[in-house]
Design a protein around this motif. Sequence first.
Motif, PDB file in Angstrom:
ATOM      1  N   ARG A  32      31.904  48.403  42.116  1.00 49.60           N
ATOM      2  CA  ARG A  32      32.738  49.411  42.762  1.00 49.60           C
ATOM      3  C   ARG A  32      32.189  49.986  44.062  1.00 49.60           C
ATOM      4  O   ARG A  32      32.340  51.169  44.356  1.00 49.60           O
ATOM      5  N   GLU A  91      40.919  44.860  38.200  1.00 47.86           N
ATOM      6  CA  GLU A  91      41.140  46.245  38.582  1.00 47.86           C
ATOM      7  C   GLU A  91      39.853  47.055  38.562  1.00 47.86           C
ATOM      8  O   GLU A  91      39.660  47.933  39.385  1.00 47.86           O
ATOM      9  N   ARG A  97      34.218  41.703  48.115  1.00 44.84           N
ATOM     10  CA  ARG A  97      33.022  42.001  47.331  1.00 44.84           C
ATOM     11  C   ARG A  97      31.848  41.081  47.643  1.00 44.84           C
ATOM     12  O   ARG A  97      30.752  41.289  47.129  1.00 44.84           O
ATOM     13  N   ASP A 126      36.930  46.109  39.291  1.00 45.34           N
ATOM     14  CA  ASP A 126      36.119  45.789  40.465  1.00 45.34           C
ATOM     15  C   ASP A 126      34.630  45.835  40.142  1.00 45.34           C
ATOM     16  O   ASP A 126      33.843  46.352  40.930  1.00 45.34           O
ATOM     17  N   SER A 127      34.242  45.284  38.988  1.00 42.38           N
ATOM     18  CA  SER A 127      32.857  45.374  38.553  1.00 42.38           C
ATOM     19  C   SER A 127      32.467  44.134  37.774  1.00 42.38           C
ATOM     20  O   SER A 127      33.282  43.552  37.056  1.00 42.38           O
ATOM     21  N   MET A 131      40.891  39.343  41.350  1.00 45.64           N
ATOM     22  CA  MET A 131      40.203  40.570  41.692  1.00 45.64           C
ATOM     23  C   MET A 131      40.543  41.628  40.648  1.00 45.64           C
ATOM     24  O   MET A 131      41.551  42.308  40.743  1.00 45.64           O
ATOM     25  N   ARG A 174      32.354  48.522  51.710  1.00 53.61           N
ATOM     26  CA  ARG A 174      32.400  47.573  50.604  1.00 53.61           C
ATOM     27  C   ARG A 174      31.324  46.503  50.719  1.00 53.61           C
ATOM     28  O   ARG A 174      30.721  46.115  49.746  1.00 53.61           O
TER      29      ARG A 174
END
Length: 340
Positions: A298, A36, A264, A38-39, A34, A337
């Motif tokens: 994100r 940092e 996600r 998050d994209s 995962m 999320r």
Amino acid sequence: MRKVLIALAACAALGAHADTSAEPHDGEFDAVSMPENDSDLPLWANEQIDPLHDSVSRWVETTSRRIDGFFGTTDALTIENDSYLRISQGWRWKEGDSFQQDIGARFRLDLPTTEERLRLIIESEPEETQGTLAEQDNQLVDDRISGVESLRIGLNRLGQRDKSERWNTQVGAGVRVRLPLDPYARVISQRLWTLNDGPWQLESDNRLSWFNKDGYSARTRWDIGRPVDENRHLRFISNVQWREEVDHLEFSQAAELNRRIDRRRAIRYSAVMLGESGSNPSIEDTYLQTRYRRDLHRGILFLDVAPALHFPRESDREPRWALDLRLEMYFRREIDRVRL
């Protein structure tokens, strides 16, 4: 039969992909699995999207709080606010029909402190104007451009009761901005039961509405479900709707298995039946659908992929493929999320 097998294989493939790429069931995600940032987007895209999102989200929230503070109290600066703007681009292909695409925009301006328990709402596209149950059920491409004629301004009197203990009722009235102006009134009643203190919960959502142009409409929704485990949830959803404009009863029944793969990604398996009831009740369509949803960036940019196999009455129950795709961006300070 061949198409049925292909559909099941497609659904299984999505599920298999989800299973093989899912994180450990204990819910722990390490830094490698995962990232940092998050994209899924490249750096240059991040540099374009993030400032735009921050600017628009700040404008949406600041505008709503300033208007709320003008009409209401100084608590508008700190109280929870449900204002948002959502932009989406959808594509749909259905066997035997022409290719469709839609650009959608929806917004909601929430003014919670205008008066105690009385909430001023400014939003686009009221739920009662979104057509048949079949059109509402098409969740990936139902976002039409909302012009001024779909703008709704009204007051909601919020219920003070906990719906898990007793019926909670909201009463609202206002006007849809169009020429001539289209006044409306509505009553919403909700209830939530936990059955025998067990995992099963039953939720009821009922709505009676009147629009001067469209007339009366009534809807009831019953949703019973339970968690299967910490990542899966099973639901059975029944809808019944009547609209004076078309003057016939519609109903739908759905069975859903929702699975949160990780923070996600999520996937939903659905079996749905749509029908019309009157002097001669009929099943208009049944279909199987798998919907995969991924947070691309994100918690603000999402991708939906939803293959489905339909068996419509109008084509003598011959199976027909459909595929829905949607990109969706939310402008709001706090975003769930994963939304299913």
